[in-house]
Design a protein around this motif. Structure first.
Motif, PDB file in Angstrom:
ATOM      1  N   TYR A  34      48.982  41.396  40.000  1.00 11.55           N
ATOM      2  CA  TYR A  34      48.031  41.806  38.970  1.00 11.55           C
ATOM      3  C   TYR A  34      47.621  43.276  39.089  1.00 11.55           C
ATOM      4  N   ALA A  35      48.616  44.154  39.175  1.00 13.85           N
ATOM      5  CA  ALA A  35      48.353  45.575  39.402  1.00 13.85           C
ATOM      6  C   ALA A  35      48.095  46.373  38.131  1.00 13.85           C
ATOM      7  N   HIS A  36      48.393  45.819  36.965  1.00 13.58           N
ATOM      8  CA  HIS A  36      48.145  46.577  35.735  1.00 13.58           C
ATOM      9  C   HIS A  36      46.653  46.892  35.651  1.00 13.58           C
ATOM     10  N   PRO A  37      46.295  48.151  35.403  1.00 16.50           N
ATOM     11  CA  PRO A  37      44.873  48.519  35.424  1.00 16.50           C
ATOM     12  C   PRO A  37      44.013  47.797  34.384  1.00 16.50           C
ATOM     13  N   ARG A  38      44.624  47.269  33.333  1.00 18.66           N
ATOM     14  CA  ARG A  38      43.838  46.550  32.318  1.00 18.66           C
ATOM     15  C   ARG A  38      43.893  45.033  32.499  1.00 18.66           C
ATOM     16  N   ASN A  39      44.636  44.555  33.491  1.00 18.98           N
ATOM     17  CA  ASN A  39      44.638  43.121  33.758  1.00 18.98           C
ATOM     18  C   ASN A  39      43.266  42.762  34.319  1.00 18.98           C
ATOM     19  N   GLN A  40      42.697  41.698  33.834  1.00 17.25           N
ATOM     20  CA  GLN A  40      41.335  41.327  34.216  1.00 17.25           C
ATOM     21  C   GLN A  40      41.260  40.407  35.435  1.00 17.25           C
ATOM     22  N   PHE A  41      42.409  40.100  36.049  1.00 16.51           N
ATOM     23  CA  PHE A  41      42.408  39.159  37.167  1.00 16.51           C
ATOM     24  C   PHE A  41      41.481  39.608  38.300  1.00 16.51           C
ATOM     25  N   TRP A  42      41.702  40.804  38.837  1.00 14.07           N
ATOM     26  CA  TRP A  42      40.907  41.244  39.984  1.00 14.07           C
ATOM     27  C   TRP A  42      39.441  41.463  39.629  1.00 14.07           C
ATOM     28  N   PRO A  43      39.110  42.050  38.470  1.00 10.60           N
ATOM     29  CA  PRO A  43      37.685  42.141  38.115  1.00 10.60           C
ATOM     30  C   PRO A  43      37.010  40.773  37.978  1.00 10.60           C
ATOM     31  N   ILE A  44      37.715  39.801  37.408  1.00  6.64           N
ATOM     32  CA  ILE A  44      37.140  38.455  37.287  1.00  6.64           C
ATOM     33  C   ILE A  44      36.927  37.854  38.665  1.00  6.64           C
ATOM     34  N   LEU A  45      37.945  37.911  39.506  1.00 10.18           N
ATOM     35  CA  LEU A  45      37.822  37.335  40.844  1.00 10.18           C
ATOM     36  C   LEU A  45      36.751  38.062  41.659  1.00 10.18           C
ATOM     37  N   ALA A  46      36.621  39.352  41.453  1.00  5.90           N
ATOM     38  CA  ALA A  46      35.586  40.125  42.151  1.00  5.90           C
ATOM     39  C   ALA A  46      34.191  39.612  41.795  1.00  5.90           C
ATOM     40  N   ARG A  47      33.985  39.315  40.525  1.00  4.49           N
ATOM     41  CA  ARG A  47      32.679  38.794  40.097  1.00  4.49           C
ATOM     42  C   ARG A  47      32.452  37.398  40.663  1.00  4.49           C
ATOM     43  N   VAL A  48      33.472  36.560  40.649  1.00  4.98           N
ATOM     44  CA  VAL A  48      33.338  35.196  41.152  1.00  4.98           C
ATOM     45  C   VAL A  48      33.040  35.195  42.654  1.00  4.98           C
ATOM     46  N   LEU A  49      33.756  36.021  43.407  1.00  5.41           N
ATOM     47  CA  LEU A  49      33.616  36.044  44.863  1.00  5.41           C
ATOM     48  C   LEU A  49      32.559  37.032  45.367  1.00  5.41           C
ATOM     49  N   ALA A  50      31.990  37.821  44.449  1.00  4.73           N
ATOM     50  CA  ALA A  50      30.986  38.840  44.801  1.00  4.73           C
ATOM     51  C   ALA A  50      31.524  39.808  45.859  1.00  4.73           C
ATOM     52  N   ARG A  51      32.738  40.299  45.594  1.00  7.18           N
ATOM     53  CA  ARG A  51      33.397  41.268  46.473  1.00  7.18           C
ATOM     54  C   ARG A  51      34.033  42.350  45.589  1.00  7.18           C
ATOM     55  N   PRO A  52      34.051  43.610  46.026  1.00  6.37           N
ATOM     56  CA  PRO A  52      34.641  44.683  45.213  1.00  6.37           C
ATOM     57  C   PRO A  52      36.170  44.726  45.322  1.00  6.37           C
ATOM     58  N   LEU A  53      36.816  43.630  44.992  1.00  6.48           N
ATOM     59  CA  LEU A  53      38.259  43.496  45.179  1.00  6.48           C
ATOM     60  C   LEU A  53      39.080  44.615  44.548  1.00  6.48           C
ATOM     61  N   PRO A  54      38.796  45.046  43.311  1.00  4.61           N
ATOM     62  CA  PRO A  54      39.639  46.096  42.712  1.00  4.61           C
ATOM     63  C   PRO A  54      39.615  47.418  43.476  1.00  4.61           C
ATOM     64  N   ASP A  55      38.584  47.628  44.273  1.00  2.00           N
ATOM     65  CA  ASP A  55      38.474  48.879  45.035  1.00  2.00           C
ATOM     66  C   ASP A  55      39.298  48.863  46.318  1.00  2.00           C
ATOM     67  N   TRP A  56      39.805  47.716  46.695  1.00  2.00           N
ATOM     68  CA  TRP A  56      40.483  47.559  47.975  1.00  2.00           C
ATOM     69  C   TRP A  56      41.993  47.530  47.818  1.00  2.00           C
ATOM     70  N   PRO A  57      42.720  47.874  48.899  1.00  2.00           N
ATOM     71  CA  PRO A  57      44.182  47.705  48.877  1.00  2.00           C
ATOM     72  C   PRO A  57      44.535  46.220  48.768  1.00  2.00           C
ATOM     73  N   PHE A  58      45.751  45.957  48.306  1.00  5.30           N
ATOM     74  CA  PHE A  58      46.168  44.571  48.081  1.00  5.30           C
ATOM     75  C   PHE A  58      46.012  43.701  49.313  1.00  5.30           C
ATOM     76  N   GLU A  59      46.386  44.168  50.474  1.00  2.50           N
ATOM     77  CA  GLU A  59      46.312  43.315  51.676  1.00  2.50           C
ATOM     78  C   GLU A  59      44.889  42.864  51.966  1.00  2.50           C
ATOM     79  N   ARG A  60      43.920  43.749  51.746  1.00  2.71           N
ATOM     80  CA  ARG A  60      42.523  43.345  51.969  1.00  2.71           C
ATOM     81  C   ARG A  60      42.085  42.344  50.898  1.00  2.71           C
ATOM     82  N   ARG A  61      42.509  42.566  49.659  1.00  2.00           N
ATOM     83  CA  ARG A  61      42.197  41.606  48.598  1.00  2.00           C
ATOM     84  C   ARG A  61      42.738  40.225  48.976  1.00  2.00           C
TER      85      ARG A  61
END
Length: 161
Positions: A34-61
């Motif tokens: 889900y690397a496309h900048p407009r894909n909403q996967f990471w922003p949605i998961l970030a809100r659900v998990l209360a973590r800044p996932l889009p700001d992190w490298p993939f391995e940390r996500r």
């Protein structure tokens, strides 16, 4: 040219699997889901998990996803495709879900990221897993607002996790 997808993001304690169809061009180029900048996967998961996932490298996500009891994979391990649209997928080879279930014996539910992935819903339901088809997080699916997508995804993750 045959394209190859990614390995699953999964741990032995994963309980809920998120299944997409196949990585798009941006994801293949970046080497992560889900690397496309407009894909909403990471922003949605970030809100659900209360973590800044889009700001992190993939391995940390991925570590955060596994720690939350989630897993990520795609229904196809390889295919031919021009562009990123699911409708362009040709000569697709399905992933080995039996092997995945052995790696994560606690998996009990699957959410499908869009209709293409949902073609595999019956396979999982026959094995006793709870399933839910969710609206695609892809920017190509513009038929629903970001807030509505978030609400559907959050409700499903909380209910099935």
């Amino acid at each position: 040219m045959m394209l190859q997808g990614f390995e699953p993001v999964v741990g032995p304690a994963s309980r809920l699997l998120v299944l997409g169809s196949f990585p798009g061009e941006a994801s293949l180029a970046a080497g992560g889901y889900y690397a496309h900048p407009r894909n909403q996967f990471w922003p949605i998961l970030a809100r659900v998990l209360a973590r800044p996932l889009p700001d992190w490298p993939f391995e940390r996500r991925y570590r955060e996803v596994i720690a939350a009891g989630l897993a990520i994979w795609d229904v196809y391990g390889g295919c031919r495709r021009e562009g990123s649209l699911d409708s362009s997928i040709r000569d697709a080879a399905g992933n080995d879900f039996d092997a995945l279930l052995r790696r994560a014996p606690g998996l009990h539910a699957v959410v499908f990221n869009g209709r293409t992935a949902a073609r595999f819903e019956r396979w999982f339901a026959k094995r006793g897993l709870r399933t839910r088809v969710l609206p695609s997080t892809s920017p190509a699916f513009a038929g629903m607002s970001a807030d509505d997508k978030f609400a559907r995804w959050a409700a499903a993750i909380e209910a099935l996790r």
